[in-house]
Design a protein around this motif. Sequence first.
Motif, PDB file in Angstrom:
ATOM      1  N   VAL A 234     -30.156 -20.908 -44.142  1.00 19.11           N
ATOM      2  CA  VAL A 234     -29.528 -21.884 -43.317  1.00 19.11           C
ATOM      3  C   VAL A 234     -28.372 -22.487 -44.025  1.00 19.11           C
ATOM      4  O   VAL A 234     -27.099 -22.485 -43.628  1.00 19.11           O
ATOM      5  CB  VAL A 234     -30.338 -22.896 -42.645  1.00 19.11           C
ATOM      6  N   SER A 235     -28.684 -22.809 -45.306  1.00 21.67           N
ATOM      7  CA  SER A 235     -27.496 -23.450 -45.984  1.00 21.67           C
ATOM      8  C   SER A 235     -26.461 -22.355 -46.556  1.00 21.67           C
ATOM      9  O   SER A 235     -25.252 -22.755 -46.686  1.00 21.67           O
ATOM     10  CB  SER A 235     -28.152 -24.302 -47.298  1.00 21.67           C
ATOM     11  N   ALA A 236     -26.878 -21.251 -46.714  1.00 19.45           N
ATOM     12  CA  ALA A 236     -25.866 -20.177 -46.985  1.00 19.45           C
ATOM     13  C   ALA A 236     -25.089 -19.870 -46.075  1.00 19.45           C
ATOM     14  O   ALA A 236     -23.800 -19.827 -46.072  1.00 19.45           O
ATOM     15  CB  ALA A 236     -26.785 -18.814 -47.487  1.00 19.45           C
ATOM     16  N   LEU A 237     -25.481 -19.777 -44.769  1.00 20.44           N
ATOM     17  CA  LEU A 237     -24.742 -19.727 -43.478  1.00 20.44           C
ATOM     18  C   LEU A 237     -23.918 -20.981 -43.357  1.00 20.44           C
ATOM     19  O   LEU A 237     -22.527 -20.568 -43.210  1.00 20.44           O
ATOM     20  CB  LEU A 237     -25.509 -19.669 -42.172  1.00 20.44           C
ATOM     21  N   ALA A 238     -24.144 -22.215 -43.418  1.00 19.07           N
ATOM     22  CA  ALA A 238     -23.483 -23.341 -43.408  1.00 19.07           C
ATOM     23  C   ALA A 238     -22.380 -23.220 -44.477  1.00 19.07           C
ATOM     24  O   ALA A 238     -21.067 -23.442 -44.207  1.00 19.07           O
ATOM     25  CB  ALA A 238     -24.143 -24.376 -43.520  1.00 19.07           C
ATOM     26  N   GLU A 239     -22.659 -22.698 -45.555  1.00 13.85           N
ATOM     27  CA  GLU A 239     -21.599 -22.644 -46.660  1.00 13.85           C
ATOM     28  C   GLU A 239     -20.486 -21.588 -46.287  1.00 13.85           C
ATOM     29  O   GLU A 239     -19.382 -21.789 -46.627  1.00 13.85           O
ATOM     30  CB  GLU A 239     -22.245 -22.075 -47.882  1.00 13.85           C
ATOM     31  N   ILE A 240     -20.971 -20.619 -45.557  1.00 13.64           N
ATOM     32  CA  ILE A 240     -20.098 -19.313 -45.280  1.00 13.64           C
ATOM     33  C   ILE A 240     -18.970 -19.936 -44.262  1.00 13.64           C
ATOM     34  O   ILE A 240     -17.739 -19.939 -44.565  1.00 13.64           O
ATOM     35  CB  ILE A 240     -20.786 -17.985 -44.746  1.00 13.64           C
ATOM     36  N   ALA A 241     -19.653 -20.682 -43.425  1.00 12.97           N
ATOM     37  CA  ALA A 241     -18.975 -21.178 -42.279  1.00 12.97           C
ATOM     38  C   ALA A 241     -17.860 -22.210 -42.874  1.00 12.97           C
ATOM     39  O   ALA A 241     -16.575 -22.271 -42.366  1.00 12.97           O
ATOM     40  CB  ALA A 241     -19.724 -21.928 -41.341  1.00 12.97           C
ATOM     41  N   MET A 242     -18.196 -22.948 -43.717  1.00 16.62           N
ATOM     42  CA  MET A 242     -17.341 -23.982 -44.330  1.00 16.62           C
ATOM     43  C   MET A 242     -16.404 -23.375 -45.069  1.00 16.62           C
ATOM     44  O   MET A 242     -15.056 -23.790 -45.041  1.00 16.62           O
ATOM     45  CB  MET A 242     -18.149 -25.127 -45.038  1.00 16.62           C
ATOM     46  N   THR A 243     -16.482 -22.121 -45.869  1.00 11.29           N
ATOM     47  CA  THR A 243     -15.673 -21.800 -46.843  1.00 11.29           C
ATOM     48  C   THR A 243     -14.616 -20.774 -45.953  1.00 11.29           C
ATOM     49  O   THR A 243     -13.256 -20.857 -46.191  1.00 11.29           O
ATOM     50  CB  THR A 243     -16.238 -20.539 -47.576  1.00 11.29           C
ATOM     51  N   ASN A 244     -15.266 -20.422 -44.764  1.00 13.91           N
ATOM     52  CA  ASN A 244     -14.248 -19.709 -43.923  1.00 13.91           C
ATOM     53  C   ASN A 244     -13.086 -20.685 -43.098  1.00 13.91           C
ATOM     54  O   ASN A 244     -11.953 -20.391 -42.918  1.00 13.91           O
ATOM     55  CB  ASN A 244     -15.015 -19.009 -42.663  1.00 13.91           C
ATOM     56  N   ASP A 245     -13.779 -21.937 -42.888  1.00 15.07           N
ATOM     57  CA  ASP A 245     -12.889 -22.729 -42.322  1.00 15.07           C
ATOM     58  C   ASP A 245     -11.422 -23.210 -43.292  1.00 15.07           C
ATOM     59  O   ASP A 245     -10.539 -23.506 -42.951  1.00 15.07           O
ATOM     60  CB  ASP A 245     -13.645 -24.120 -41.981  1.00 15.07           C
ATOM     61  N   LEU A 246     -12.189 -23.294 -44.575  1.00 22.16           N
ATOM     62  CA  LEU A 246     -11.216 -23.440 -45.582  1.00 22.16           C
ATOM     63  C   LEU A 246      -9.979 -22.362 -45.754  1.00 22.16           C
ATOM     64  O   LEU A 246      -8.820 -22.549 -45.979  1.00 22.16           O
ATOM     65  CB  LEU A 246     -11.835 -23.664 -47.102  1.00 22.16           C
TER      66      LEU A 246
ATOM     67  N   LYS B 116     -22.524 -31.436 -40.859  1.00 11.98           N
ATOM     68  CA  LYS B 116     -23.625 -32.055 -40.413  1.00 11.98           C
ATOM     69  C   LYS B 116     -24.785 -31.151 -40.389  1.00 11.98           C
ATOM     70  O   LYS B 116     -26.002 -31.724 -40.376  1.00 11.98           O
ATOM     71  CB  LYS B 116     -23.269 -32.326 -38.680  1.00 11.98           C
ATOM     72  N   LEU B 117     -24.522 -29.768 -39.987  1.00 15.55           N
ATOM     73  CA  LEU B 117     -25.647 -28.834 -39.617  1.00 15.55           C
ATOM     74  C   LEU B 117     -26.383 -28.645 -41.286  1.00 15.55           C
ATOM     75  O   LEU B 117     -27.695 -28.784 -41.216  1.00 15.55           O
ATOM     76  CB  LEU B 117     -25.183 -27.480 -39.639  1.00 15.55           C
ATOM     77  N   LEU B 118     -25.527 -28.775 -42.064  1.00 16.79           N
ATOM     78  CA  LEU B 118     -26.049 -28.713 -43.613  1.00 16.79           C
ATOM     79  C   LEU B 118     -26.844 -30.054 -44.055  1.00 16.79           C
ATOM     80  O   LEU B 118     -27.980 -29.919 -44.549  1.00 16.79           O
ATOM     81  CB  LEU B 118     -24.791 -28.512 -44.808  1.00 16.79           C
ATOM     82  N   THR B 119     -26.556 -31.208 -43.656  1.00 14.97           N
ATOM     83  CA  THR B 119     -27.064 -32.397 -44.084  1.00 14.97           C
ATOM     84  C   THR B 119     -28.187 -32.309 -43.268  1.00 14.97           C
ATOM     85  O   THR B 119     -29.382 -32.985 -43.521  1.00 14.97           O
ATOM     86  CB  THR B 119     -26.101 -33.376 -43.847  1.00 14.97           C
ATOM     87  N   GLY B 120     -28.161 -32.036 -41.813  1.00 15.11           N
ATOM     88  CA  GLY B 120     -29.350 -32.132 -40.758  1.00 15.11           C
ATOM     89  C   GLY B 120     -30.663 -31.065 -41.349  1.00 15.11           C
ATOM     90  O   GLY B 120     -31.729 -31.487 -41.609  1.00 15.11           O
ATOM     91  N   TYR B 121     -30.098 -29.838 -41.917  1.00 16.07           N
ATOM     92  CA  TYR B 121     -30.931 -29.016 -42.537  1.00 16.07           C
ATOM     93  C   TYR B 121     -31.842 -29.695 -43.849  1.00 16.07           C
ATOM     94  O   TYR B 121     -32.648 -29.609 -43.941  1.00 16.07           O
ATOM     95  CB  TYR B 121     -30.411 -27.823 -42.957  1.00 16.07           C
ATOM     96  N   ASP B 122     -30.765 -30.473 -44.427  1.00 16.80           N
ATOM     97  CA  ASP B 122     -31.501 -30.937 -45.696  1.00 16.80           C
ATOM     98  C   ASP B 122     -32.538 -31.967 -45.563  1.00 16.80           C
ATOM     99  O   ASP B 122     -33.619 -32.193 -46.044  1.00 16.80           O
ATOM    100  CB  ASP B 122     -29.856 -31.663 -46.395  1.00 16.80           C
ATOM    101  N   GLU B 123     -31.995 -32.997 -44.332  1.00 16.68           N
ATOM    102  CA  GLU B 123     -33.204 -33.831 -44.047  1.00 16.68           C
ATOM    103  C   GLU B 123     -34.385 -33.143 -43.660  1.00 16.68           C
ATOM    104  O   GLU B 123     -35.420 -33.850 -43.767  1.00 16.68           O
ATOM    105  CB  GLU B 123     -32.651 -34.809 -42.683  1.00 16.68           C
TER     106      GLU B 123
END
Lengths: 259, 245
Positions: free
Chosen positions: B4-16, B226-233
């Motif tokens: 999940v965190s890897a996917l969120a990271e990919i999504a964020m890098t793509n946004d950049l 938010k997805l990443l922080t939610g998952y973290d929680e």
Amino acid sequence: MIDSLNISATGMQVQQTAIDNIANNLANVNTTGFKKSRINFEDLVYRPLTNATGVIGNADANNPVGTGAAIANIDKVFTDGDLTATQRSLDLAIQGNGFFELTLPDGTNAYTRTGSFDIDRNGVIVNADGYPLSSFIQVPSDTQEIVIRPSGDVLVRIPGENELVSVGDIELVSFINASGLNPTGDNLYLATERSGNAILNRSDDEGASTVSQGFLEASNVDLTQELTSLLLSQRAYEINSRILQASDEVLDTINQLRR
Amino acid sequence: MSEVSALAEIAMTNDLRYLEVISHNMANAATNGYKRDIPVMNVFSDSLEGAENQNSTIPVLELGPSVTRSIDASKGSSVLTGNPLDIALGETAFLEVSDGSNVFYTKNGSLSLDASGRLVTSAGLAVMGDSGDIRIAKNTPRIDKQGRIFNDDELVATLKVVSFQDTSQLSKVSGELFESKSSPARLESETDINIRQAHLEGSNVNPLTEMTQLISTVRHFQAAQKLLTGYDEAVSEAIRTIAEF
């Protein structure tokens, strides 16, 4: 950090220079013989876009991303300005793409379109800054009238003579690439490698430039065009600053990942 | 667990990456003849397929969308400049230019003459005609709709105007140039070439499109965060509850 910050900064820089250029054109809207400058932009290096996982090698390698904008060059635009009648015998306007050739104090030549000439105490025809024409023309001290023909022949009327007497010839020169001339201020231009050497204008050539006595050439700055460009540049600057803000917001979001 | 965190990271890098493309477009909003880049998000299955084709093992981290870029070749608005060496080309038409060894294509018709009377682009590359370089004695030629250059009614040269069947074969190089893997077709008909002298084609960047994309990109980025922080929680909650046993 993130590239979009720097990319939008290049966008702001080029627009800043564009506005500087517009300011210079507008400041010279009433400068005799002034030629407006124009900025050309270009896009900057394309580097390969890596995908999210950092793996290069699928389709992305052929889809590089650009890194902003830069200034390609700033050129003078040598379209003709309007002619204004002044009735003064030493006001000369050039029709066509010619230039007056002046001799600078160090012996080199400079070129100008500004034809507001005077006579110095030795009777030499000089421009407003006191530089003589390279075809050094001197008129007698008892001259009553100066007539300059379209071909550049300078004739004077002196007491005791029925006919006009020729005292010289104002030679015009042209350049193969006038936009490559180096403007040095005081309405003067210097020849460069880009402009090529001055070519003597022969008055019997077809389409040769001619001199109009009693006229001055106004600047070729077009107010409507400059103001439109000003508007566009300002808005382009603004939108690039928005992107800068958005990139900043993204960085802020990254910082909030860990609370 | 880390997927999940890897996917969120990919999504964020793509946004950049998206953000980079948008910034580049906006930085070139005033560049004559610039064609905007369209960022394209390749969906999950596409990148999976791409990975499969390349090698047999499917790397787990490839399971995310990736960004590619295509060129929007639509026409920019054209502006009257009054300069006789400015030309605007028809929608599909490109000028062929050369730096002496490589051939490039451009839409930027802001031309001038160099010291030897050669027709060059604003970056100084020679514009190609029927028989190589074009030399014009005067800087006020007449250029007709078909790209024929006249000096006082005497035909001097014809501009080499080309088009590409598939603009996806084009890639961009600095200085508003395009490179092509496939050789282009020479344009013949006047309606396709459609050169207008004393005009320039502006860039085809539309600020509204870019701004909309900017907003959605930034918001998407925030959502992924938010997805990443939610998952973290959730993970920290799990660790805490399990520890209570």
